[in-house]
Enzyme design. Structure first.
Site, PDB file in Angstrom:
ATOM      1  N   HIS A 122     -64.994 -76.093   4.321  1.00 22.29           N
ATOM      2  CA  HIS A 122     -66.002 -77.137   4.533  1.00 22.29           C
ATOM      3  C   HIS A 122     -67.417 -76.558   4.485  1.00 22.29           C
ATOM      4  CE1 HIS A 122     -62.601 -79.673   5.597  1.00 22.29           C
ATOM      5  NE2 HIS A 122     -63.409 -80.702   5.473  1.00 22.29           N
ATOM      6  N   HIS A 180     -52.808 -67.693   8.923  1.00 25.40           N
ATOM      7  CA  HIS A 180     -53.870 -67.355   9.878  1.00 25.40           C
ATOM      8  C   HIS A 180     -53.927 -68.360  11.012  1.00 25.40           C
ATOM      9  CE1 HIS A 180     -57.885 -66.811  11.567  1.00 25.40           C
ATOM     10  NE2 HIS A 180     -57.883 -65.602  11.035  1.00 25.40           N
ATOM     11  N   GLU A 210     -53.286 -67.961  14.924  1.00 23.80           N
ATOM     12  CA  GLU A 210     -54.242 -68.626  15.803  1.00 23.80           C
ATOM     13  C   GLU A 210     -54.077 -70.147  15.859  1.00 23.80           C
ATOM     14  OE1 GLU A 210     -58.184 -67.454  14.736  1.00 23.80           O
ATOM     15  OE2 GLU A 210     -57.734 -65.310  14.816  1.00 23.80           O
ATOM     16  N   HIS A 242     -54.782 -58.735   8.924  1.00 25.77           N
ATOM     17  CA  HIS A 242     -53.803 -59.530   9.687  1.00 25.77           C
ATOM     18  C   HIS A 242     -52.373 -59.164   9.298  1.00 25.77           C
ATOM     19  CE1 HIS A 242     -56.268 -62.147  12.083  1.00 25.77           C
ATOM     20  NE2 HIS A 242     -57.003 -62.507  11.045  1.00 25.77           N
TER      21      HIS A 242
END
Length: 296
Positions: A122, A180, A210, A242
């Site tokens: 966004h 993620h 998360e 990650h």
């Protein structure tokens, strides 16, 4: 004599106006048009993980052999770390678009390489909107969707992901895809993908670091399925920090360690989704759509 001079002056003025017409016409059309592609990734500080970016660019070049390709990275911390550690200055999406405008690109198709249309995506929407109809710069800038942006995307992605599962995996082995996750409403795409994935491969599960589904959710599903062996794979464009630490690292809280403590035999695959052509093809399709809108 006065009339003679006036006639010569009028003739000269008319000639100058005629000669200037092409230049004025060119300004009216904003000059020559030049198309380009800007690929935007979150980025990674892990050099080995950049194989995904190389593969994505190769696939984009196959689809657009005559169009110049540029890169930008949306993560400020990644850009800063690479500058400090490697001496390479990477561009943000705004900087890359500004440079392309300065270099004469009038039409730019921007392709997001994010997995879901979350906060980073966004932000990119707003950046792209700001660079449309720039004075003496880009006139048309379009944006290609993130990997998972529609039910059709998730259905395609589910089939593509299953095609990337390791050949040595047994049918009874479970596959866990680590995404993620985010607090952004777009996190809903992860359980949405799980729905489509379950229809293709019942022993495949989506979890997030998360967001939801959580690792705890995944463990409960694995126990319900009575799985014994688990293959861990990243649901991220690159197998970066990650994947190498949160997923496959030796620390007690890594997914591999937690699953082994729960009694599962665990194998890890350190390849980002961008390294697989079947998944990259979805991003390329979104880019084709963005490119087709450049001259609408």
């Amino acid at each position: 004599m006065f009339l003679s001079r006036l006639t010569r002056w009028s003739t000269t003025l008319l000639l100058l106006l005629v000669l200037a017409l092409p230049a004025f016409a060119g300004h009216g059309k904003n000059g020559a048009e030049r198309e380009g592609i800007l690929l935007v990734a979150f980025g990674t500080t892990v050099p080995e993980a950049r194989a995904a970016f190389d593969n994505i660019e190769e696939e984009v070049r196959k689809a657009f052999p005559d169009t110049e390709i540029r890169w930008a990275y949306s993560a400020k911390q990644v850009r800063r770390t690479i500058k400090e550690n490697e001496g390479t200055a990477l561009l943000s999406p705004a900087s890359a678009l500004a440079r392309m405008g300065d270099e004469g690109f009038t039409h730019v198709a921007v392709q997001s390489l994010h997995t879901i249309p979350g906060a980073e995506f966004h932000d990119l929407i707003r950046t792209v909107a700001a660079f449309r109809n720039m004075p003496k710069g880009t006139r048309t800038v379009t944006l290609g969707e993130a990997l998972l942006s529609s039910p059709d995307d998730m259905e395609k992605a589910a089939k593509a992901l299953v095609s990337t599962f390791p050949a040595e995996r047994k049918k009874t082995d479970a596959v866990v895809l680590m995404g993620h996750g985010t607090h952004h409403p777009a996190n809903i795409y992860y359980p949405g993908l799980q729905y489509y994935l379950s229809k293709v491969e019942p022993n495949a599960f989506v979890g997030t670091v998360e967001g939801a589904p959580s690792l705890e959710d995944v463990v409960n599903e694995l126990k319900a399925r009575k799985a014994r062996t688990v293959w861990l794979m990243p649901l991220m464009a690159v197998a970066g920090d990650h994947a190498r630490n949160d997923m496959a690292g030796p620390e007690p809280e890594s997914w591999k360690s937690v699953l082994e403590k729960e009694g599962f035999t665990v194998h890890t695959i350190l390849r980002g989704t961008g390294e697989f052509d079947a998944i990259t093809a979805i991003w390329v399709d979104h880019l084709r759509d963005a490119f087709s809108r450049l001259n609408q």
